[in-house]
Design an enzyme around this catalytic site. Sequence first.
Site, PDB file in Angstrom:
ATOM      1  CG  HIS A  57      38.361  38.354  48.019  1.00 48.75           C
ATOM      2  ND1 HIS A  57      37.659  37.870  46.945  1.00 48.75           N
ATOM      3  CD2 HIS A  57      39.667  38.006  47.822  1.00 48.75           C
ATOM      4  CE1 HIS A  57      38.501  37.269  46.120  1.00 48.75           C
ATOM      5  NE2 HIS A  57      39.715  37.330  46.625  1.00 48.75           N
ATOM      6  CB  SER A  72      38.675  26.153  44.633  1.00 53.65           C
ATOM      7  OG  SER A  72      39.620  26.969  43.991  1.00 53.65           O
ATOM      8  CE  LYS A 130      41.042  29.594  44.686  1.00 50.71           C
ATOM      9  NZ  LYS A 130      42.141  30.121  43.807  1.00 50.71           N
TER      10      LYS A 130
END
Length: 289
Positions: free
Chosen positions: A99, A129, A44
């Site tokens: 990630h 988010s 995010k």
Amino acid sequence: MAENYVWIDGIPVPPVYFPPEIIRETHETFMVRDGDIFMVTYPKSGTHWLIEIVCLIQSKGDPTFTKSVPFTERSPWIEMDESSKTLRNKEGPRLITSHLPVQLFPISFFSSKAKVIYLIRNPRDVLVSGYHFWHATTYIKRPESLEEYFENFLQGKVPFGSWFEHIRGWMSQRERDNFLLLSYEELKKDTRNAIKDICEFLGETLKPEELELVLKNSSFHVMKEHRRDKDSFLNKDSFLSKNETYFLIMRKGITGDWKCHFTVAQAEEFHKIFQEKMADFPKELFPWE
């Protein structure tokens, strides 16, 4: 049914899309090539925007490729099951997304000339988010409230662990010639110059008209229209609906939205913890402060 996280060396990951055996295998055996380009983020933080920009730079602003090919095929996540297998057999140059925290990244990267673009974002906006996104999914245990997610975020009990440790780990690479640090806030404030920085880092050159096309086709509005119904993994049963998913992935595309959600007490607590955990880094690395 929702599943809990699987913990890998202290890092919680959602096992549906990120099987622990794939992450471990990737860490130990994935062979990074010198021509690889990695786009690494904490979840995010603007991942999909960065993918779009880099793909458009490579196509000189022509959106044909980005319109027709899902982002999961253009720049696969190295820690996802099918993507990892695809990447191993893909001809170069490879665009790769991740990630992963630095300690779980492929070992072979650290002796290569492959390039990493690391995009960071105000963790307060990341938190908000992330809450909206993970609250709507059905493949992990959903946070019941922003208050619950706030506490979990500060404790690192969210997908891919602590934001603070993720940033601290990757910041250790920032002096390398093959590492580019960008912030979502700077990218938002001056997209044109940020794109020029990315081009310089990648050794790409854009004509003025090509730069204008990259700017146009990587805008929030254009991306949202182009991306609808294109990304196959979003259509699985692990999300509530395609429309909700697109709203969550491209919810607002702004900075400072956290101010609409944090209480005064939360803002003060977060500021205190941020100052403590990131005290040994230069403040200019974090343009939202």
